[in-house]
Design a protein around this motif. Structure first.
Motif, PDB file in Angstrom:
ATOM      1  N   ASP A  38     -29.954 -77.172 -22.393  1.00  0.00           N
ATOM      2  CA  ASP A  38     -29.845 -76.842 -20.969  1.00  0.00           C
ATOM      3  C   ASP A  38     -28.358 -76.744 -20.679  1.00  0.00           C
ATOM      4  N   THR A  40     -24.673 -74.849 -18.952  1.00  0.00           N
ATOM      5  CA  THR A  40     -23.978 -74.100 -17.910  1.00  0.00           C
ATOM      6  C   THR A  40     -22.707 -73.523 -18.501  1.00  0.00           C
ATOM      7  N   PHE A  54     -28.460 -67.061 -18.691  1.00  0.00           N
ATOM      8  CA  PHE A  54     -27.564 -68.210 -18.610  1.00  0.00           C
ATOM      9  C   PHE A  54     -27.191 -68.541 -17.162  1.00  0.00           C
ATOM     10  N   ASP A  55     -27.006 -69.841 -16.918  1.00  0.00           N
ATOM     11  CA  ASP A  55     -26.471 -70.324 -15.654  1.00  0.00           C
ATOM     12  C   ASP A  55     -24.952 -70.210 -15.745  1.00  0.00           C
ATOM     13  N   VAL A  56     -24.366 -69.339 -14.918  1.00  0.00           N
ATOM     14  CA  VAL A  56     -22.941 -69.012 -15.053  1.00  0.00           C
ATOM     15  C   VAL A  56     -22.185 -69.335 -13.768  1.00  0.00           C
ATOM     16  N   ILE A  57     -21.022 -69.941 -13.939  1.00  0.00           N
ATOM     17  CA  ILE A  57     -20.078 -70.113 -12.839  1.00  0.00           C
ATOM     18  C   ILE A  57     -18.817 -69.342 -13.208  1.00  0.00           C
ATOM     19  N   LEU A  72     -18.595 -80.889 -13.161  1.00  0.00           N
ATOM     20  CA  LEU A  72     -19.802 -80.798 -13.980  1.00  0.00           C
ATOM     21  C   LEU A  72     -19.886 -81.917 -15.030  1.00  0.00           C
TER      22      LEU A  72
END
Length: 211
Positions: A38, A40, A54-57, A72
């Motif tokens: 899981d 980021t 994907f979880d992207v910042i 994070l």
């Protein structure tokens, strides 16, 4: 996981950056996803397309990346720092476009080392650093990697010489050393294959609790 190259603005339209493509970071992200992680992604400037799964910042500057990562870090078990973060930032940033007819002197200061703050916030996190050097000996690269371990508490460092053929920024292949108390040499291979080896090392260390 961080990836890509940060950008430090000189004025409203110009800035300094580096040649990081994000390819190694994306290869690691894909391998992590395949293994059920899981994750980021904290993404600066990249030349690859990040899959929507994907979880992207997205960030631009080293300072932005620093703030996001430090927020994070308490919630994650592993941090892999593949991003090429600028080592310097400008003391003074101009909000307007600097006149090109003017002479220009750039006043820089050392940027905050993100990786050195990670273990201070989450001492139990497994920390993977990257160290890119240029045209130095294998022994010198190992020495640089071990300095990062000493200063940042990194659990393993993936180090390489970007002056070698097929190992430059943006290449599809790499040749790396995975450094902790020992040194594992990974000969020239695709970044996908290198990502597998890196996760094999991480998995082995996590399962044996030797970090």
């Amino acid at each position: 996981m961080s990836l890509g190259g940060t950008y430090e603005p000189i004025d409203s339209v110009r800035g300094i950056t580096n040649k990081s493509s994000g390819k190694m970071g994306l290869a690691l992200a894909k391998e992590a996803y395949i293994r059920g992680a899981d994750l980021t992604l904290v993404v600066a400037k990249v030349s690859v397309e990040i899959p929507s799964v994907f979880d992207v910042i997205h960030v631009e500057t080293g300072n932005e990346m620093n703030n996001v990562i430090l927020n994070l870090i308490p919630d994650f078990d592993i941090f892999i720092s593949t991003a090429a973060v600028s080592d310097f930032e400008f003391k003074k940033k101009n909000d307007k476009k600097i006149d090109s007819n003017s002479s220009l002197s750039l006043d820089l200061k050392p940027a905050t080392k993100i990786i050195r703050q990670v273990k201070k916030i989450n001492p139990n996190i497994f920390l993977v650093g990257f160290k890119a050097e240029f045209n130095i000996s294998k022994e010198e690269i190992i020495c640089c990697a071990r300095k990062q371990i000493e200063h940042a508490g990194t659990d393993i460092v993936v180090a390489n010489d970007i002056s070698k053929n097929e190992c430059q920024f943006g290449s599809d292949n790499n040749e790396v050393l995975i450094v902790d108390d020992e040194v594992l040499t990974v000969p020239l291979a695709s970044k996908r294959e290198i990502a597998k080896v890196i996760f094999d090392v991480i998995s082995k260390k996590l399962s044996s609790h030797v970090y």
